[in-house]
Enzyme design. Structure first.
Site, PDB file in Angstrom:
ATOM      1  N   SER A 253      39.661 -17.676   0.017  1.00  0.00           N
ATOM      2  CA  SER A 253      39.986 -19.031  -0.972  1.00  0.00           C
ATOM      3  C   SER A 253      40.079 -18.905  -2.261  1.00  0.00           C
ATOM      4  O   SER A 253      41.274 -19.720  -3.148  1.00  0.00           O
ATOM      5  CB  SER A 253      38.982 -20.086  -0.391  1.00  0.00           C
TER       6      SER A 253
ATOM      7  N   TYR B 177      20.059 -12.770  -6.395  1.00  0.00           N
ATOM      8  CA  TYR B 177      21.117 -11.880  -6.650  1.00  0.00           C
ATOM      9  C   TYR B 177      21.405 -10.289  -6.653  1.00  0.00           C
ATOM     10  O   TYR B 177      21.956  -9.991  -6.120  1.00  0.00           O
ATOM     11  CB  TYR B 177      22.138 -12.639  -7.611  1.00  0.00           C
TER      12      TYR B 177
HETATM   13  P1  NAP Z   1      33.978 -17.559  -6.503  1.00  0.00           P
HETATM   14  O1  NAP Z   1      35.173 -17.978  -7.291  1.00  0.00           O
HETATM   15  O2  NAP Z   1      32.706 -18.636  -6.153  1.00  0.00           O
HETATM   16  O3  NAP Z   1      34.553 -17.618  -4.996  1.00  0.00           O
HETATM   17  C1  NAP Z   1      34.031 -17.739  -3.711  1.00  0.00           C
HETATM   18  C2  NAP Z   1      34.530 -16.789  -2.488  1.00  0.00           C
HETATM   19  O4  NAP Z   1      33.414 -16.820  -1.398  1.00  0.00           O
HETATM   20  C3  NAP Z   1      34.800 -17.628  -2.473  1.00  0.00           C
HETATM   21  O5  NAP Z   1      36.110 -18.402  -1.915  1.00  0.00           O
HETATM   22  C4  NAP Z   1      34.070 -18.555  -0.989  1.00  0.00           C
HETATM   23  O6  NAP Z   1      34.639 -19.831   0.262  1.00  0.00           O
HETATM   24  C5  NAP Z   1      33.482 -18.116  -0.005  1.00  0.00           C
HETATM   25  N1  NAP Z   1      32.415 -17.975  -0.160  1.00  0.00           N
HETATM   26  C6  NAP Z   1      30.626 -18.688  -0.443  1.00  0.00           C
HETATM   27  N2  NAP Z   1      29.578 -18.687   1.038  1.00  0.00           N
HETATM   28  C7  NAP Z   1      30.623 -18.256   1.988  1.00  0.00           C
HETATM   29  C8  NAP Z   1      30.495 -18.027   3.293  1.00  0.00           C
HETATM   30  N3  NAP Z   1      28.662 -18.624   3.168  1.00  0.00           N
HETATM   31  N4  NAP Z   1      31.185 -18.293   4.709  1.00  0.00           N
HETATM   32  C9  NAP Z   1      32.000 -17.496   4.017  1.00  0.00           C
HETATM   33  N5  NAP Z   1      33.087 -17.163   2.463  1.00  0.00           N
HETATM   34  C10 NAP Z   1      32.400 -18.058   1.288  1.00  0.00           C
HETATM   35  O7  NAP Z   1      33.464 -16.251  -6.599  1.00  0.00           O
HETATM   36  P2  NAP Z   1      33.821 -14.794  -7.372  1.00  0.00           P
HETATM   37  O8  NAP Z   1      33.580 -14.994  -8.330  1.00  0.00           O
HETATM   38  O9  NAP Z   1      35.190 -14.744  -6.746  1.00  0.00           O
HETATM   39  O10 NAP Z   1      32.785 -13.306  -6.381  1.00  0.00           O
HETATM   40  C11 NAP Z   1      33.647 -13.120  -5.128  1.00  0.00           C
HETATM   41  C12 NAP Z   1      32.328 -11.428  -5.168  1.00  0.00           C
HETATM   42  O11 NAP Z   1      32.376 -11.041  -6.429  1.00  0.00           O
HETATM   43  C13 NAP Z   1      31.330 -12.215  -4.301  1.00  0.00           C
HETATM   44  O12 NAP Z   1      30.566 -11.734  -4.078  1.00  0.00           O
HETATM   45  C14 NAP Z   1      30.469 -12.287  -6.314  1.00  0.00           C
HETATM   46  O13 NAP Z   1      29.135 -11.596  -6.407  1.00  0.00           O
HETATM   47  C15 NAP Z   1      31.549 -10.814  -6.559  1.00  0.00           C
HETATM   48  N6  NAP Z   1      30.912 -10.774  -8.426  1.00  0.00           N
HETATM   49  C16 NAP Z   1      31.338 -11.217  -8.961  1.00  0.00           C
HETATM   50  C17 NAP Z   1      31.284 -11.099 -10.535  1.00  0.00           C
HETATM   51  C18 NAP Z   1      32.198 -12.325 -11.528  1.00  0.00           C
HETATM   52  O14 NAP Z   1      31.975 -12.084 -12.449  1.00  0.00           O
HETATM   53  N7  NAP Z   1      32.465 -13.140 -10.931  1.00  0.00           N
HETATM   54  C19 NAP Z   1      30.507 -10.302 -10.990  1.00  0.00           C
HETATM   55  C20 NAP Z   1      30.018  -9.631  -9.736  1.00  0.00           C
HETATM   56  C21 NAP Z   1      30.536  -9.801  -8.778  1.00  0.00           C
HETATM   57  P3  NAP Z   1      34.887 -21.395  -0.692  1.00  0.00           P
HETATM   58  O15 NAP Z   1      36.080 -21.860  -1.429  1.00  0.00           O
HETATM   59  O16 NAP Z   1      35.435 -21.992   1.455  1.00  0.00           O
HETATM   60  O17 NAP Z   1      33.621 -21.538  -0.605  1.00  0.00           O
END
Ligand code: NAP
Length: 248
Positions: free
Chosen positions: A15, A156
């Protein structure tokens, strides 16, 4: 760039943020996209609309990945709708930061349940179809924090280090079935997840990046799509950092 026509991708947490960028990158390459979300239905619809605008089929699927039965139902629903599941991207993830001595056990459990067990449940459910299809590409989101650690993020970091072990074990198990299993480890990427951090923390993180700037969701999406290509058939059990040199 490979042709993903005829392939179906399931992206958890499609999303927003990195998940949305992954959906769009896979759609751009011709894959049909199943956009999973937890609560943000409108945002998931927007992702699916943007995928369709690129000329592919896309559908939204609500499921909480921390719930094993919901993951089973999700995999079945996607297969019913599209006939197959070629690509699984375990992207759904959350943070619940806090120092080791004061952090709550329930926050640790929630992070492990979503980030690590969620990926495990989805892999379990989808790999059954992939084995029968004799083809599959699984890519899970780890993090530089899972490789290097980060103060205030014990849960985490453990969840993201767990993704590495899960990826390597599943890669060995599924290698003979024409299914590859890899991970991508982003550094500091500008999304909702990092937007909430204090400016001081953002500046401190940026200072540790040799390239001197945060990454974009699209940078991560291109790496995920590369590993999901048909042609990436001889790459498995790997962790690809997308971090501007942060983990070097
Ligand atoms: P984000 O913007 O917070 O988005 C998180 C996404 O995960 C949203 O689509 C959310 O859905 C979904 N989600 C959360 N809990 C869920 C559940 N229980 N079941 C199904 N969907 C769920 O995060 P992001 O930064 O894009 O991160 C995406 C991935 O990359 C994560 O695994 C994160 O740990 C990893 N990551 C991110 C970074 C960074 O710097 N941003 C760095 C390293 C790794 P809803 O919209 O419905 O809530």
């Amino acid at each position: 760039m490979s042709d993903m026509k005829g392939m179906t991708a399931l992206v958890t947490g499609g999303s927003r943020g990195i998940g949305r960028a992954i959906c769009l990158e896979l759609a751009r390459r011709g894959a049909s996209v199943a956009v999973n979300y937890a609560g943000s239905e409108a945002a998931a619809r927007e992702t699916a609309d943007q995928c369709r605008a690129l000329g592919v089929e896309a559908e939204i699927f609500q499921a909480d990945v921390s719930d094993a039965a919901a993951c089973e139902a999700l995999a079945r629903a996607v297969r019913e709708r599209f006939g197959r599941v070629d690509i699984l991207v375990n992207n759904a993830g959350i943070t619940r930061d806090g120092l080791l001595m004061t952090a709550k056990e329930e926050d640790f459990d929630r992070v492990i349940a979503t980030n690590l067990k969620g990926a495990y449940f989805c892999m379990k459910a989808v790999s059954r179809f992939m084995v029968r299809q004799k083809f599959g590409r699984i890519v899970s989101l780890s993090s530089v924090v899972g490789l290097r650690g980060n103060a205030g993020q014990t849960g985490y970091a453990a969840s993201k280090a767990g993704i590495v072990g899960l990826t390597k074990a599943a890669a060995k198990e599924l290698a003979g079935k024409n299914i590859t299993v890899n991970a991508v480890a982003p550094g500091y990427i500008e999304t909702d997840m990092t937007a909430v951090l204090p400016e001081k923390t953002k500046a401190a993180m940026t200072a540790t990046i040799p390239m001197g700037r945060p990454g974009a969701a699209e940078d991560v999406a291109r790496a995920v799509a590369f590993l999901a290509e048909r042609e990436s058939a001889y790459i498995t059990g790997q962790v690809l950092c997308v971090d501007g040199g942060m983990a070097v």
